[in-house]
Enzyme design. Structure first.
Site, PDB file in Angstrom:
ATOM      1  N   ASP A 104       0.836  -1.204   0.000  1.00  0.00           N
ATOM      2  CA  ASP A 104       0.000   0.000   0.000  1.00  0.00           C
ATOM      3  C   ASP A 104       0.873   1.256   0.000  1.00  0.00           C
ATOM      4  OD1 ASP A 104      -2.165  -1.666   0.198  1.00  0.00           O
ATOM      5  OD2 ASP A 104      -2.381  -1.432   2.371  1.00  0.00           O
ATOM      6  N   LEU A 105       0.263   2.359  -0.383  1.00  0.00           N
ATOM      7  CA  LEU A 105       0.963   3.649  -0.410  1.00  0.00           C
ATOM      8  C   LEU A 105       1.697   3.920   0.907  1.00  0.00           C
ATOM      9  CD1 LEU A 105       1.282   6.364  -2.049  1.00  0.00           C
ATOM     10  CD2 LEU A 105      -0.726   7.179  -0.809  1.00  0.00           C
TER      11      LEU A 105
END
Ligand code: URA
Length: 246
Positions: A104-105
């Protein structure tokens, strides 16, 4: 296999086609110790020795990098909004590279970056169940009951329960935040965060520390990368099935 000298040099990341032509003109490239006739000269990478500014260049068709993904960049090759993991590599090294899987970011940690689609496929294939271990900081008190539930499988809204996962509680040094490691053998979207949500908790910080036999070591800081060692490459390919090398 024969290949044009200028293409070989560009593929090796020495520079653009125009730049490498200049290096050849400026006598900075030698083939088997001799000046080449020109950029169009054919070379055989397996048997010819090419040097640039006195250093031998090895022809590696496939490249494997261990990257320490920092938070705030996307596990993609291009993105309109965010930095991508490839932005941490020099422009002349990026050609053909991609991240193996996604974090994820806001997730940090180990990401393999390669141009070897076969290895990537083998590592990501659902049937291979390659273990991935994460370190996380989680709101609230993670309990032995959670450890049991993670080992039994959780309902995270998929058709099936999650596969058995190994949750380890680390010594707590904050009353409202638990520190854990978690090993899972599948890779559903936001899987770790959703597993904790399923037991009523929220992941505050997430970092991948291993994938298969690869481990994030202390040699890298967030945003840094290094080549896999020959031993790491051999072990990861042994564990995941055949891959193309060199
Ligand atoms: N699980 C998550 O929730 N996020 C990641 O980035 C990786 C695993």
């Amino acid at each position: 296999m024969e290949i044009r000298l200028d293409k070989y040099l560009a593929d090796m990341g020495i520079g653009s086609r125009n730049q490498v032509k200049q290096y050849i003109r400026k006598k900075q490239i030698l083939v088997n110790g001799n000046r080449p006739t020109g950029p169009e000269q054919k070379i055989t990478p397996d048997t010819d020795t090419v040097s640039f500014q006195g250093q031998d260049i090895g022809y590696t068709r496939y490249e494997y990098y261990l990257f320490y993904k920092p938070g705030g960049c996307v596990s993609a090759v291009t993105d309109r909004i965010h930095k991508t993991v490839l932005d941490y590599f020099p422009k002349n090294r990026r050609k053909g590279l991609f991240p193996v899987g996604r974090l994820d970011l806001d997730t940090e940690g180990l990401l393999l970056i390669t141009n070897d689609g076969t290895l990537a496929h083998n590592l990501l294939a659902p049937g291979k169940h390659v273990p991935k271990t994460y370190y996380a900081e989680v709101s609230g008190h993670v309990t032995e009951d959670d450890v049991e539930q993670f080992s039994q499988g959780l309902d995270i809204g998929e058709a099936r329960l999650t596969r058995p996962a190994e949750l380890n509680l680390l010594p707590e040094n904050h009353p409202e935040i638990s520190r854990i490691t978690l090993t899972i053998t599948e890779g559903k979207f936001h899987q770790v965060k959703r597993m904790f949500e399923a037991v009523g908790k929220k992941v505050l910080y997430l970092k991948r520390i291993s994938m298969g036999s690869l481990e994030l070591d202390d040699s890298l800081l967030p945003g840094e990368y290094r080549l896999l060692t020959p031993e790491e490459l051999q072990t990861i390919t042994e564990h995941t099935g055949p891959s193309r090398k060199g």
